[in-house]
Enzyme design. Structure first.
Site, PDB file in Angstrom:
ATOM      1  N   CYS A 240       0.870  -1.189   0.000  1.00 51.07           N
ATOM      2  CA  CYS A 240       0.000   0.000   0.000  1.00 51.07           C
ATOM      3  C   CYS A 240       0.902   1.234   0.000  1.00 51.07           C
ATOM      4  CB  CYS A 240      -0.960  -0.009   1.175  1.00 51.07           C
ATOM      5  SG  CYS A 240      -1.857  -1.563   1.390  1.00 51.07           S
ATOM      6  N   ALA A 241       1.816   1.269  -0.978  1.00 43.76           N
ATOM      7  CA  ALA A 241       2.956   2.181  -0.952  1.00 43.76           C
ATOM      8  C   ALA A 241       2.673   3.579  -1.485  1.00 43.76           C
ATOM      9  CB  ALA A 241       4.114   1.574  -1.754  1.00 43.76           C
TER      10      ALA A 241
ATOM     11  N   ASP B  62       1.247  -0.214   5.365  1.00 43.14           N
ATOM     12  CA  ASP B  62       0.543   1.033   5.669  1.00 43.14           C
ATOM     13  C   ASP B  62      -0.888   0.830   5.185  1.00 43.14           C
ATOM     14  OD1 ASP B  62      -0.170   3.609   6.273  1.00 43.14           O
ATOM     15  OD2 ASP B  62       0.913   4.538   4.616  1.00 43.14           O
TER      16      ASP B  62
ATOM     17  N   ASP C 228      -3.000  -6.212  -5.472  1.00 41.07           N
ATOM     18  CA  ASP C 228      -3.909  -6.258  -4.328  1.00 41.07           C
ATOM     19  C   ASP C 228      -3.194  -6.967  -3.182  1.00 41.07           C
ATOM     20  OD1 ASP C 228      -5.950  -7.003  -2.476  1.00 41.07           O
ATOM     21  OD2 ASP C 228      -7.456  -6.895  -4.066  1.00 41.07           O
TER      22      ASP C 228
ATOM     23  N   CYS D  50      -3.175   5.678   9.384  1.00 37.25           N
ATOM     24  CA  CYS D  50      -3.351   7.075   9.790  1.00 37.25           C
ATOM     25  C   CYS D  50      -4.758   7.249  10.356  1.00 37.25           C
ATOM     26  CB  CYS D  50      -3.070   8.041   8.642  1.00 37.25           C
ATOM     27  SG  CYS D  50      -4.038   7.744   7.144  1.00 37.25           S
TER      28      CYS D  50
ATOM     29  N   ASP E  42       1.047  -1.230  -4.750  1.00 35.98           N
ATOM     30  CA  ASP E  42      -0.201  -0.535  -4.422  1.00 35.98           C
ATOM     31  C   ASP E  42      -1.276  -0.997  -5.390  1.00 35.98           C
ATOM     32  OD1 ASP E  42      -0.891   2.068  -2.568  1.00 35.98           O
ATOM     33  OD2 ASP E  42      -2.212   1.942  -4.312  1.00 35.98           O
TER      34      ASP E  42
ATOM     35  N   GLY F 259       4.350   6.984  -2.200  1.00 33.45           N
ATOM     36  CA  GLY F 259       5.771   6.675  -2.223  1.00 33.45           C
ATOM     37  C   GLY F 259       6.633   7.373  -1.197  1.00 33.45           C
ATOM     38  N   GLY F 260       6.027   8.133  -0.297  1.00 32.87           N
ATOM     39  CA  GLY F 260       6.820   8.828   0.715  1.00 32.87           C
ATOM     40  C   GLY F 260       7.569   7.880   1.628  1.00 32.87           C
ATOM     41  N   LYS F 261       6.912   6.793   2.016  1.00 32.51           N
ATOM     42  CA  LYS F 261       7.564   5.840   2.925  1.00 32.51           C
ATOM     43  C   LYS F 261       8.557   4.955   2.170  1.00 32.51           C
ATOM     44  CE  LYS F 261       3.475   6.014   5.834  1.00 32.51           C
ATOM     45  NZ  LYS F 261       2.634   6.753   4.856  1.00 32.51           N
TER      46      LYS F 261
END
Length: 429
Positions: free
Chosen positions: A254-255, A322, A303, A375, A277, A258-260
């Site tokens: 679930c990237a 995430d 998925d 989050c 993702d 792309g920040g992480k």
């Protein structure tokens, strides 16, 4: 150059698309911003974000001042009046200009016959403002959140729910992540000061800097060169708990955007990272982020419930999940979330999270680390999710984050000024 009075009608149309059609503001706003002059883009954004942040109040005012709601093709006028209220209450736009430009907005949406109605409602509000606001201060709408979410927060946080709501209703700070492969955090803070800006380091997250005053990214030293990335402090906690090492095979699930992924590669530049993702459109932002930072990772659409489709039988030393969630921890940053989410979504999201956890756990090597992050601030997606996972997964053990009875670390919005975030670090026995 577009006329400025179009701003109000564009803002009304954006809010209508979010509230009535369930569209994300991040999808709705960019094409509308292309229709206005550069100097007006910030005001258009302020009107859209502000109206969505205070929607409960603006809706309450309309119900008080209008005998019957606007429906059908006149519905955009309903939101145009909200834009007028917001300007009068929360902006430095002079009242006469706010009224005039909002009334003219009726022409832009082809409802010129309603100019008199809009003018009358806004002027009535001006006359009764003090009385109305005193009454609003004791209404259920004063929390600026949908009732179902207020109840969930009250149940989950009996002594802290008001603090969470207050934090959600504030404007968010601007957090950055210094790319440690280019500069130390202190070194980059010096460059920031040389550029006439001030920043503050986060006490727990070693790459995080909060700007004293938000600034456009092109003004940040070395942004184009990849020296710094915009990322909330709490989101940076994912890589801290994951603790990636050079040479490891790491899955970022679930990237997008792309920040992480890029943070993992800043911490461990020689790691072999697979970023996955389900949303192919959002994956383009992963490529963009990696390109700006000069980094390489394998990026795939897939998925999370069906890892065999995108990684075969491969196993990983570390996995960052995430997970898709309600995003109730980032409402101050994305106020449309309050109106896009429904109470029934929470159980559906919790089920999806459990399915992804169960599917990806076998892909973790023995002794490996999985960091589950959301989050969200809702226990069904966080503490309860991990508690039940540990009960049904005998080879999973909690590490560093909480206890088996109270698993995970929950950051609340505003804590150390970061967003609301949850982390659970799991080790495979």
């Amino acid at each position: 150059m577009k006329k400025q009075n179009n701003l109000r009608s564009l803002a009304a149309q954006a809010v209508e698309q979010v509230v009535e059609q369930g569209q994300s503001l991040s999808n709705v706003l960019p094409p509308l911003q292309q229709k206005v002059a550069d100097k007006d883009k910030a005001l258009l954004q302020e009107l859209c974000f502000g109206v969505l942040r205070t929607l409960s109040q603006l809706e309450w005012l309309i119900n008080k001042l209008m005998s019957r709601p606007m429906t059908g093709k006149q519905r955009t006028v309903h939101y145009l009046i909200m834009v007028g209220f917001y300007q009068l209450l929360y902006t430095r736009v002079p009242p006469h200009a706010a009224l005039a430009e909002t009334v003219e907005g009726a022409v832009a949406i082809k409802r010129p016959q309603l100019k008199g109605l809009i003018n009358g409602v806004l002027r009535q509000f001006q006359r009764q403002q003090e009385t109305l606001l005193n009454e609003f201060a004791t209404s259920d709408a004063r929390f600026l959140h949908p009732g179902w979410l207020v109840k969930r927060l009250q149940n989950a946080y009996p002594t802290q729910w008001q603090r969470i709501i207050d934090a959600n209703n504030q404007r968010p700070p601007m957090w950055l992540r210094v790319n440690r492969t280019h500069h130390t955090r202190d070194g980059w803070l010096g460059l920031l000061e040389d550029a006439g800006m001030k920043g503050y380091p986060h006490p727990d997250y070693p790459d995080a800097v909060r700007l004293e005053t938000p600034a456009p990214v092109h003004a940040l030293p070395g942004f184009a060169e990849g020296w710094v990335t915009v990322q909330d402090a709490s989101a940076q906690g994912c890589a801290v708990f994951l603790a990636p090492q050079n040479g490891e095979h790491i899955l970022d699930l679930c990237a997008a955007p792309g920040g992480k992924t890029s943070h993992i590669l800043e911490v461990a530049p020689e790691a072999d990272v697979l970023a996955v993702d389900i949303d192919e459109q959002r994956l383009s932002r992963v490529y963009d982020n990696l390109k700006r930072l000069g980094m390489k990772a394998t990026v795939k659409q897939g998925d999370g419930r069906y890892p065999a489709q995108w990684c075969g039988e491969q196993q990983f030393d570390r996995i960052l999940l995430d997970a898709p969630c309600s995003a109730t921890g980032v409402i101050r940053r994305h106020p449309d979330i309050k109106w896009l989410r429904r109470d029934r979504d929470i159980a559906e999201l919790a089920q999806l999270q459990a399915e992804i956890l169960d599917a990806v756990w076998p892909r973790l090597k023995p002794g490996g680390t999985l960091v589950y992050a959301t989050c969200s601030v809702l226990p069904e997606e966080n503490r309860d999710q991990i508690k039940t996972f540990l009960q049904r997964t005998p080879d999973a053990a909690l590490s560093e984050t909480g206890t088996p009875d109270q698993p995970g670390q929950q950051n609340l919005p505003g804590g150390e000024e970061g967003d609301g975030f949850f982390y659970a670090k799991l080790i495979k026995k």
